[in-house]
Design an enzyme around this catalytic site. Structure first.
Site, PDB file in Angstrom:
ATOM      1  N   ASP A 184       0.849  -1.184   0.000  1.00  0.00           N
ATOM      2  CA  ASP A 184       0.000   0.000   0.000  1.00  0.00           C
ATOM      3  C   ASP A 184       0.896   1.249   0.000  1.00  0.00           C
ATOM      4  O   ASP A 184       1.871   1.298  -0.758  1.00  0.00           O
ATOM      5  CB  ASP A 184      -0.942  -0.044   1.213  1.00  0.00           C
ATOM      6  CG  ASP A 184      -2.121   0.910   1.088  1.00  0.00           C
ATOM      7  OD1 ASP A 184      -3.143   0.499   0.514  1.00  0.00           O
ATOM      8  OD2 ASP A 184      -2.014   2.054   1.554  1.00  0.00           O
ATOM      9  N   TYR A 308      -2.061  10.919  -0.059  1.00  0.00           N
ATOM     10  CA  TYR A 308      -3.060  10.932  -1.125  1.00  0.00           C
ATOM     11  C   TYR A 308      -3.126  12.304  -1.780  1.00  0.00           C
ATOM     12  O   TYR A 308      -3.350  12.429  -2.981  1.00  0.00           O
ATOM     13  CB  TYR A 308      -4.443  10.571  -0.566  1.00  0.00           C
ATOM     14  CG  TYR A 308      -4.636   9.108  -0.297  1.00  0.00           C
ATOM     15  CD1 TYR A 308      -5.266   8.279  -1.222  1.00  0.00           C
ATOM     16  CD2 TYR A 308      -4.181   8.543   0.891  1.00  0.00           C
ATOM     17  CE1 TYR A 308      -5.443   6.926  -0.971  1.00  0.00           C
ATOM     18  CE2 TYR A 308      -4.357   7.185   1.153  1.00  0.00           C
ATOM     19  CZ  TYR A 308      -4.986   6.385   0.211  1.00  0.00           C
ATOM     20  OH  TYR A 308      -5.152   5.040   0.466  1.00  0.00           O
ATOM     21  N   HIS A 356      -5.367  -7.723   1.298  1.00  0.00           N
ATOM     22  CA  HIS A 356      -4.560  -6.509   1.231  1.00  0.00           C
ATOM     23  C   HIS A 356      -3.686  -6.313   2.460  1.00  0.00           C
ATOM     24  O   HIS A 356      -2.660  -5.633   2.384  1.00  0.00           O
ATOM     25  CB  HIS A 356      -5.489  -5.302   1.059  1.00  0.00           C
ATOM     26  CG  HIS A 356      -4.803  -4.062   0.612  1.00  0.00           C
ATOM     27  ND1 HIS A 356      -4.160  -3.957  -0.613  1.00  0.00           N
ATOM     28  CD2 HIS A 356      -4.637  -2.854   1.216  1.00  0.00           C
ATOM     29  CE1 HIS A 356      -3.642  -2.750  -0.744  1.00  0.00           C
ATOM     30  NE2 HIS A 356      -3.904  -2.066   0.350  1.00  0.00           N
TER      31      HIS A 356
END
Length: 385
Positions: A184, A308, A356
């Site tokens: 991630d 982000y 994940h």
């Protein structure tokens, strides 16, 4: 003023190994706990046409169960005591210092590994692998802006900024060579760290490549499996990627929502923990509440969105030898052809299970692949200073 330790060329001065802030995370005080319970009891429930549709968010019944457990049955002091008992240290340069879990091997010359978490998790992603790595020197940084990190009070920072901070911290801890492992956001940090500091990163272990890699493929020159993967990624993004757009373009709005309402924070993060895991039982109620409480009590639900909102350029290719773990139940498990386009792929390891959060869900398989990366490293001590 520079001292005798060793020169860090990018800074033009010396990194001291002194602790620059309290290494052990502070406990949540009684007023903070009482405020959480009050807010949960004050949750306003409005009509929800999608209350039973898990594809549209965490089901209302499940959310109500978790909120009730959070307010009445969950004792945060139990996981908090466990978390604070880890071997925390801090290292780095001034306000760029990182708080890290530093699990030292009995042999100081054992190989060193850096474990990098992502969003919406924290260092807690690696709790289940730490007991399996006692023969290695393990460093788990709390990434800037995330739970247990030094508060991110200035400008938002990118994954490239974080990669440099990790490199500085590892230097300050005395490690010249180390293996980097992550997924991630942590995987993206690992990619950049390996590309910018190949003299330090001896091998790389990834569970995914940066999501923006898909846009770097030229369909006219792509392998059929790469084109299929790009199409899959596009469909996933259309069906599930709204949170990415919101966190990248309106992080201030998300920060306000998640910082004020525990119900909002639990719904926002809880649906990812349940939806991205490889099995329905990967996270029990206590696990979800622990991971979400870490965000609530450290007040990091907003600052963790920094990566982000602040883009970083990715290297075209990484030449550090890489082990890639493809966990079959991850929402986007990349094919070999796609991975080897961007990294010097030494091992492509496929697993039927695991999603994940592979280090949490399948710790033994994760560690096996990490050890493959360690074996790719040149022989010799990890710490030489």
């Amino acid at each position: 003023m520079c001292t005798e330790w060793a020169l860090w060329p990018n800074l033009g001065c010396i990194i001291e190994r002194n602790l620059v802030f309290e290494p052990i995370p502070a406990p949540a005080d009684a007023p903070a706990r009482a405020d959480l319970i009050r807010r949960i009891h004050s949750t306003r429930r409005i009509p929800n046409p999608w209350a039973g549709d898990a594809a549209r968010g965490i089901p209302a019944v499940r959310l109500a169960e978790l909120l009730g457990e959070w307010a009445e049955g969950f004792d945060w002091s139990v996981p908090e005591e466990r978390i604070r008992a880890y071997p925390w240290e801090s290292a780095g340069v001034g306000t760029r210092a990182l708080r890290v879990i530093h699990q030292r091997a009995e042999n100081p010359d054992a190989s060193a590994v850096v474990l990098l978490h992502g969003w919406p998790d924290s260092v807690l992603r690696f709790e289940r692998v730490l007991p399996l790595l006692r023969d290695l020197n393990v460093v788990v940084p709390a990434l800037p802006g995330f739970p247990y990190a030094l508060p991110l009070t200035g400008e938002p920072i990118s994954t490239a900024d974080i990669a440099e901070m990790v490199a500085e911290a590892m230097f300050a801890l005395g490690y010249d060579r180390y293996v980097v492992s992550g997924g991630d956001v942590g995987g993206t940090v690992g990619e950049i760290l390996a590309a910018t500091h190949p003299e330090s990163v001896s091998a790389l272990h990834l569970t995914n490549l940066a999501a923006s890699r898909v846009a770097m493929i030229d369909p006219a020159h792509a392998h059929p499996e790469e084109r299929e993967f790009a199409a899959l990624a596009g469909r996933w993004r259309q069906a599930n990627g709204g949170f990415v757009a919101e966190q990248a373009t309106r992080p201030g709005t998300v920060t306000t929502m998640l910082g004020d309402s525990p119900a909002a924070l639990l719904a926002w993060i809880g649906e990812k923990l349940q939806g991205w895991a490889g099995s329905a039982d990967a996270f029990g109620a206590a696990d979800i509440l622990t991971w979400v409480s870490a965000y609530w009590f450290t007040e990091t639900a907003g600052t963790a969105l920094s990566t982000y909102a602040v883009p970083a350029a990715l290297p075209d290719r990484i030449e550090v030898p890489t082990v890639y773990s493809a966990f079959g139940r991850d929402f986007l498990s990349a094919p070999r052809e796609f991975v080897q386009r961007f990294v010097n792929l030494a091992v492509f390891s496929e697993h039927n299970d695991g999603g994940h959060f592979a280090a949490w869900e399948e710790p033994a398989a994760y560690v096996d692949d990490l050890r493959r990366a360690v074996r790719l490293s040149p022989a010799g001590p990890a710490a030489s200073r």
